[in-house]
Design a protein around this motif. Structure first.
Motif, PDB file in Angstrom:
ATOM      1  N   PRO A   1       0.783  -1.236   0.000  1.00  0.00           N
ATOM      2  CA  PRO A   1       0.000   0.000   0.000  1.00  0.00           C
ATOM      3  C   PRO A   1       0.815   1.286   0.000  1.00  0.00           C
ATOM      4  O   PRO A   1       0.269   2.346  -0.214  1.00  0.00           O
ATOM      5  CB  PRO A   1      -0.831  -0.109   1.280  1.00  0.00           C
ATOM      6  N   GLY A   2       2.112   1.222   0.199  1.00  0.00           N
ATOM      7  CA  GLY A   2       2.859   2.467   0.297  1.00  0.00           C
ATOM      8  C   GLY A   2       3.842   2.729  -0.821  1.00  0.00           C
ATOM      9  O   GLY A   2       4.010   3.845  -1.259  1.00  0.00           O
ATOM     10  N   LEU A   3       4.498   1.706  -1.311  1.00  0.00           N
ATOM     11  CA  LEU A   3       5.601   1.924  -2.235  1.00  0.00           C
ATOM     12  C   LEU A   3       5.165   2.428  -3.599  1.00  0.00           C
ATOM     13  O   LEU A   3       5.816   3.285  -4.186  1.00  0.00           O
ATOM     14  CB  LEU A   3       6.419   0.645  -2.378  1.00  0.00           C
ATOM     15  N   GLN A   4       4.071   1.908  -4.136  1.00  0.00           N
ATOM     16  CA  GLN A   4       3.649   2.346  -5.460  1.00  0.00           C
ATOM     17  C   GLN A   4       3.285   3.825  -5.464  1.00  0.00           C
ATOM     18  O   GLN A   4       3.682   4.571  -6.355  1.00  0.00           O
ATOM     19  CB  GLN A   4       2.466   1.516  -5.932  1.00  0.00           C
ATOM     20  N   ALA A   5       2.550   4.259  -4.465  1.00  0.00           N
ATOM     21  CA  ALA A   5       2.177   5.679  -4.375  1.00  0.00           C
ATOM     22  C   ALA A   5       3.409   6.553  -4.165  1.00  0.00           C
ATOM     23  O   ALA A   5       3.502   7.651  -4.727  1.00  0.00           O
ATOM     24  CB  ALA A   5       1.174   5.888  -3.245  1.00  0.00           C
ATOM     25  N   GLU A   6       4.371   6.072  -3.382  1.00  0.00           N
ATOM     26  CA  GLU A   6       5.603   6.837  -3.161  1.00  0.00           C
ATOM     27  C   GLU A   6       6.393   6.989  -4.457  1.00  0.00           C
ATOM     28  O   GLU A   6       6.898   8.066  -4.756  1.00  0.00           O
ATOM     29  CB  GLU A   6       6.477   6.148  -2.103  1.00  0.00           C
ATOM     30  N   ARG A   7       6.496   5.911  -5.230  1.00  0.00           N
ATOM     31  CA  ARG A   7       7.232   6.000  -6.506  1.00  0.00           C
ATOM     32  C   ARG A   7       6.548   6.971  -7.456  1.00  0.00           C
ATOM     33  O   ARG A   7       7.206   7.746  -8.149  1.00  0.00           O
ATOM     34  CB  ARG A   7       7.336   4.616  -7.144  1.00  0.00           C
ATOM     35  N   THR A   8       5.204   6.935  -7.478  1.00  0.00           N
ATOM     36  CA  THR A   8       4.468   7.846  -8.348  1.00  0.00           C
ATOM     37  C   THR A   8       4.682   9.286  -7.918  1.00  0.00           C
ATOM     38  O   THR A   8       4.899  10.170  -8.754  1.00  0.00           O
ATOM     39  CB  THR A   8       2.964   7.495  -8.327  1.00  0.00           C
ATOM     40  N   GLU A   9       4.636   9.542  -6.612  1.00  0.00           N
ATOM     41  CA  GLU A   9       4.854  10.905  -6.127  1.00  0.00           C
ATOM     42  C   GLU A   9       6.258  11.393  -6.471  1.00  0.00           C
ATOM     43  O   GLU A   9       6.446  12.529  -6.906  1.00  0.00           O
ATOM     44  CB  GLU A   9       4.634  10.992  -4.626  1.00  0.00           C
ATOM     45  N   LEU A  10       7.250  10.528  -6.309  1.00  0.00           N
ATOM     46  CA  LEU A  10       8.620  10.911  -6.649  1.00  0.00           C
ATOM     47  C   LEU A  10       8.769  11.200  -8.142  1.00  0.00           C
ATOM     48  O   LEU A  10       9.488  12.130  -8.537  1.00  0.00           O
ATOM     49  CB  LEU A  10       9.603   9.825  -6.220  1.00  0.00           C
ATOM     50  N   ALA A  11       8.082  10.440  -8.982  1.00  0.00           N
ATOM     51  CA  ALA A  11       8.133  10.692 -10.422  1.00  0.00           C
ATOM     52  C   ALA A  11       7.534  12.052 -10.753  1.00  0.00           C
ATOM     53  O   ALA A  11       8.075  12.797 -11.584  1.00  0.00           O
ATOM     54  CB  ALA A  11       7.391   9.588 -11.171  1.00  0.00           C
TER      55      ALA A  11
ATOM     56  N   ARG B   1       7.398  14.623  -8.738  1.00  0.00           N
ATOM     57  CA  ARG B   1       8.329  15.646  -8.232  1.00  0.00           C
ATOM     58  C   ARG B   1       9.475  15.862  -9.220  1.00  0.00           C
ATOM     59  O   ARG B   1       9.906  16.987  -9.449  1.00  0.00           O
ATOM     60  CB  ARG B   1       8.875  15.253  -6.860  1.00  0.00           C
ATOM     61  N   ARG B   2       9.990  14.777  -9.800  1.00  0.00           N
ATOM     62  CA  ARG B   2      11.048  14.925 -10.802  1.00  0.00           C
ATOM     63  C   ARG B   2      10.537  15.691 -12.015  1.00  0.00           C
ATOM     64  O   ARG B   2      11.260  16.508 -12.592  1.00  0.00           O
ATOM     65  CB  ARG B   2      11.569  13.548 -11.229  1.00  0.00           C
ATOM     66  N   THR B   3       9.286  15.431 -12.391  1.00  0.00           N
ATOM     67  CA  THR B   3       8.694  16.164 -13.511  1.00  0.00           C
ATOM     68  C   THR B   3       8.609  17.649 -13.193  1.00  0.00           C
ATOM     69  O   THR B   3       8.914  18.501 -14.038  1.00  0.00           O
ATOM     70  CB  THR B   3       7.295  15.611 -13.829  1.00  0.00           C
ATOM     71  N   GLN B   4       8.225  17.976 -11.977  1.00  0.00           N
ATOM     72  CA  GLN B   4       8.132  19.381 -11.572  1.00  0.00           C
ATOM     73  C   GLN B   4       9.500  20.049 -11.603  1.00  0.00           C
ATOM     74  O   GLN B   4       9.633  21.188 -12.063  1.00  0.00           O
ATOM     75  CB  GLN B   4       7.528  19.490 -10.173  1.00  0.00           C
ATOM     76  N   ILE B   5      10.510  19.354 -11.136  1.00  0.00           N
ATOM     77  CA  ILE B   5      11.866  19.913 -11.159  1.00  0.00           C
ATOM     78  C   ILE B   5      12.321  20.138 -12.600  1.00  0.00           C
ATOM     79  O   ILE B   5      12.918  21.172 -12.922  1.00  0.00           O
ATOM     80  CB  ILE B   5      12.848  18.997 -10.391  1.00  0.00           C
ATOM     81  N   ALA B   6      12.001  19.193 -13.483  1.00  0.00           N
ATOM     82  CA  ALA B   6      12.362  19.348 -14.893  1.00  0.00           C
ATOM     83  C   ALA B   6      11.662  20.566 -15.496  1.00  0.00           C
ATOM     84  O   ALA B   6      12.261  21.305 -16.292  1.00  0.00           O
ATOM     85  CB  ALA B   6      11.998  18.093 -15.668  1.00  0.00           C
ATOM     86  N   LEU B   7      10.409  20.809 -15.123  1.00  0.00           N
ATOM     87  CA  LEU B   7       9.694  21.972 -15.645  1.00  0.00           C
ATOM     88  C   LEU B   7      10.318  23.273 -15.164  1.00  0.00           C
ATOM     89  O   LEU B   7      10.388  24.253 -15.913  1.00  0.00           O
ATOM     90  CB  LEU B   7       8.221  21.901 -15.248  1.00  0.00           C
TER      91      LEU B   7
ATOM     92  N   LEU C   1       1.032  21.375 -10.979  1.00  0.00           N
ATOM     93  CA  LEU C   1       1.385  20.025 -10.532  1.00  0.00           C
ATOM     94  C   LEU C   1       1.689  20.006  -9.035  1.00  0.00           C
ATOM     95  O   LEU C   1       1.301  19.076  -8.320  1.00  0.00           O
ATOM     96  CB  LEU C   1       2.594  19.508 -11.305  1.00  0.00           C
ATOM     97  N   TRP C   2       2.391  21.004  -8.562  1.00  0.00           N
ATOM     98  CA  TRP C   2       2.740  21.076  -7.134  1.00  0.00           C
ATOM     99  C   TRP C   2       1.481  21.168  -6.274  1.00  0.00           C
ATOM    100  O   TRP C   2       1.357  20.482  -5.262  1.00  0.00           O
ATOM    101  CB  TRP C   2       3.636  22.280  -6.894  1.00  0.00           C
ATOM    102  N   ILE C   3       0.532  22.008  -6.697  1.00  0.00           N
ATOM    103  CA  ILE C   3      -0.705  22.196  -5.925  1.00  0.00           C
ATOM    104  C   ILE C   3      -1.536  20.914  -5.891  1.00  0.00           C
ATOM    105  O   ILE C   3      -2.091  20.547  -4.857  1.00  0.00           O
ATOM    106  CB  ILE C   3      -1.518  23.367  -6.515  1.00  0.00           C
ATOM    107  N   SER C   4      -1.610  20.225  -7.028  1.00  0.00           N
ATOM    108  CA  SER C   4      -2.462  19.033  -7.087  1.00  0.00           C
ATOM    109  C   SER C   4      -1.780  17.772  -6.557  1.00  0.00           C
ATOM    110  O   SER C   4      -2.407  16.733  -6.436  1.00  0.00           O
ATOM    111  CB  SER C   4      -2.931  18.799  -8.520  1.00  0.00           C
ATOM    112  N   GLN C   5      -0.494  17.863  -6.236  1.00  0.00           N
ATOM    113  CA  GLN C   5       0.264  16.679  -5.834  1.00  0.00           C
ATOM    114  C   GLN C   5      -0.273  16.022  -4.568  1.00  0.00           C
ATOM    115  O   GLN C   5      -0.370  14.806  -4.501  1.00  0.00           O
ATOM    116  CB  GLN C   5       1.735  17.045  -5.628  1.00  0.00           C
ATOM    117  N   GLY C   6      -0.614  16.788  -3.558  1.00  0.00           N
ATOM    118  CA  GLY C   6      -1.088  16.211  -2.297  1.00  0.00           C
ATOM    119  C   GLY C   6      -2.358  15.409  -2.479  1.00  0.00           C
ATOM    120  O   GLY C   6      -2.492  14.290  -1.972  1.00  0.00           O
TER     121      GLY C   6
END
Length: 101
Positions: free
Chosen positions: A8-18, A20-26, A52-57
């Motif tokens: 229940p935790g790892l898949q959502a964490e990987r998606t959130e990290l992905a 965040r990387r997209t936001q940094i690239a932007l 993306l940052w606002i909708s991330q949570g």
């Protein structure tokens, strides 16, 4: 007692990290656009990264709930909008890069 289908935790964490990387690239794209005096591209990149940052949570909480309940309550319009924005920005970036060659 049946085993859960997913962790229940790892898949959502990987998606959130992905995301965040997209936001940094932007933000990096926006900085490069500023350097190249392209205020439209800079504004589009910063706006997309901010949205993306606002909708991330909310997206992270939804992913966790979907995994816990084993349901598929996704938001296809949000996914489509984000995907279209990223593809358009990539095309603009490639066009600007090709124009400098």
């Amino acid at each position: 007692m049946p085993q859960p289908l997913t962790d229940p935790g790892l898949q959502a964490e990987r998606t959130e990290l992905a995301w965040r990387r997209t936001q940094i690239a932007l933000v990096v794209i926006a900085c490069l656009a500023l350097r190249g005096q392209s205020p439209v591209l800079m504004g589009l990149a910063l706006l997309t990264a901010g949205l993306l940052w606002i909708s991330q949570g909310g997206r992270y909480r939804l992913s966790l709930a979907m995994l816990r309940n084993e349901s598929g309550d996704s938001r296809p319009l949000q996914i489509l909008g984000t995907s279209v924005a990223l593809v358009v920005m990539a095309l603009i970036g490639m066009a600007k890069a090709l124009a400098t060659l």
